[in-house]
Design an enzyme around this catalytic site. Structure first.
Site, short mmCIF file in Angstrom:
data_model
loop_
_atom_site.label_atom_id
_atom_site.label_comp_id
_atom_site.label_asym_id
_atom_site.label_seq_id
_atom_site.Cartn_x
_atom_site.Cartn_y
_atom_site.Cartn_z
N ASP A 1 0.84 -1.19 0.00
CA ASP A 1 0.00 0.00 0.00
C ASP A 1 0.88 1.25 0.00
O ASP A 1 1.91 1.31 0.69
CB ASP A 1 -0.91 0.01 1.24
N ASN B 1 -12.92 -2.91 2.73
CA ASN B 1 -13.82 -1.78 2.88
C ASN B 1 -14.81 -1.84 1.72
O ASN B 1 -14.41 -1.87 0.56
CB ASN B 1 -13.03 -0.46 2.84
N GLN C 1 -14.12 2.88 1.55
CA GLN C 1 -13.58 2.43 0.26
C GLN C 1 -13.31 3.64 -0.63
O GLN C 1 -14.17 4.51 -0.80
CB GLN C 1 -14.57 1.48 -0.44
N VAL D 1 -11.01 3.11 -3.59
CA VAL D 1 -10.71 2.58 -4.92
C VAL D 1 -11.76 1.50 -5.21
O VAL D 1 -11.84 0.50 -4.49
CB VAL D 1 -9.29 1.99 -5.00
N HIS E 1 -10.45 -5.16 -3.30
CA HIS E 1 -9.12 -5.52 -2.82
C HIS E 1 -9.20 -5.87 -1.34
O HIS E 1 -10.06 -5.36 -0.62
CB HIS E 1 -8.13 -4.35 -3.03
N HIS F 1 -7.10 -5.88 2.19
CA HIS F 1 -5.94 -5.33 2.89
C HIS F 1 -5.42 -6.38 3.86
O HIS F 1 -6.19 -6.93 4.65
CB HIS F 1 -6.33 -4.12 3.76
P1 5GP Z 1 -9.71 1.46 0.22
O1 5GP Z 1 -9.74 2.73 0.97
O2 5GP Z 1 -10.41 1.58 -1.14
O3 5GP Z 1 -10.18 0.26 1.00
O4 5GP Z 1 -8.19 1.15 -0.07
C1 5GP Z 1 -7.48 1.73 -1.11
C2 5GP Z 1 -6.04 1.65 -0.73
O5 5GP Z 1 -5.26 1.88 -1.90
C3 5GP Z 1 -5.62 2.69 0.29
O6 5GP Z 1 -5.08 2.04 1.44
C4 5GP Z 1 -4.58 3.54 -0.43
O7 5GP Z 1 -3.53 3.95 0.40
C5 5GP Z 1 -4.12 2.61 -1.54
N1 5GP Z 1 -3.68 3.30 -2.74
C6 5GP Z 1 -4.29 4.35 -3.36
N2 5GP Z 1 -3.60 4.70 -4.46
C7 5GP Z 1 -2.54 3.86 -4.53
C8 5GP Z 1 -1.46 3.74 -5.47
O8 5GP Z 1 -1.35 4.47 -6.45
N3 5GP Z 1 -0.54 2.77 -5.22
C9 5GP Z 1 -0.66 1.91 -4.14
N4 5GP Z 1 0.30 1.00 -4.00
N5 5GP Z 1 -1.66 2.00 -3.25
C10 5GP Z 1 -2.59 2.96 -3.44
#
Ligand code: 5GP
Length: 122
Positions: free
Chosen positions: A33, A89, A96, A98, A102, A104
């Site tokens: 991440d 999430n 969430q 993205v 996915h 974590h």
């Molecule tokens: P969410 O909030 O959707 O459950 O998790 C998305 C995760 O993607 C977040 O923990 C965020 O830090 C990670 N993330 C967002 N953009 C990027 C990126 O460009 N590269 C990587 N490696 N992680 C990302």
């Protein structure tokens, strides 16, 4: 952006955006991440873009199972298989950001009671 625009994670899978990929197979990738919320914080991402877990269908059963098995395997490889959290999430209100499913994996210092008693929000 159109509805069919590739997600951020699809662009990472396609090597259009760099990421630290620590595992890949025909069905998924695992990356570090970019903004870790724990000493170890990796994301397990299916190559097939499902927007949210709640959008998964019966036909996704095998990929969902695969992601869980990869989670266990990656946790072993990272030597955190005795203590890790697996978080999904689902939806903006749950944190969430993205909209490409996915998982974590979050792990702290082995045996850290404090870390595992902390709520993980989005
Ligand atoms: P969410 O909030 O959707 O459950 O998790 C998305 C995760 O993607 C977040 O923990 C965020 O830090 C990670 N993330 C967002 N953009 C990027 C990126 O460009 N590269 C990587 N490696 N992680 C990302």
């Amino acid at each position: 952006m159109s509805e069919t625009a590739p997600t951020l994670f699809t662009r990472i899978i396609n090597r259009e955006i760099p990421a630290d990929i620590i595992y890949e197979d025909e069905l998924c990738i695992v990356i570090h991440d970019i903004a870790p919320q724990a000493p170890i914080h990796v994301l397990i991402i299916p190559k097939q873009p499902i927007a949210r877990l709640a959008d998964a269908a019966q036909t996704d059963q095998s990929i969902l199972g695969h992601l869980m098995l990869v989670a266990g395997d990656v946790a072993r490889r990272l030597d955190v298989d005795d203590a890790f959290r697996l978080v999904v999430n689902n939806g903006a209100d749950a944190g969430q950001t993205v909209f490409h499913l996915h998982l974590h994996i979050l792990a702290g210092v082995k045996g850290s009671k404090e870390f595992f008693e902390t709520d993980i929000g989005g």
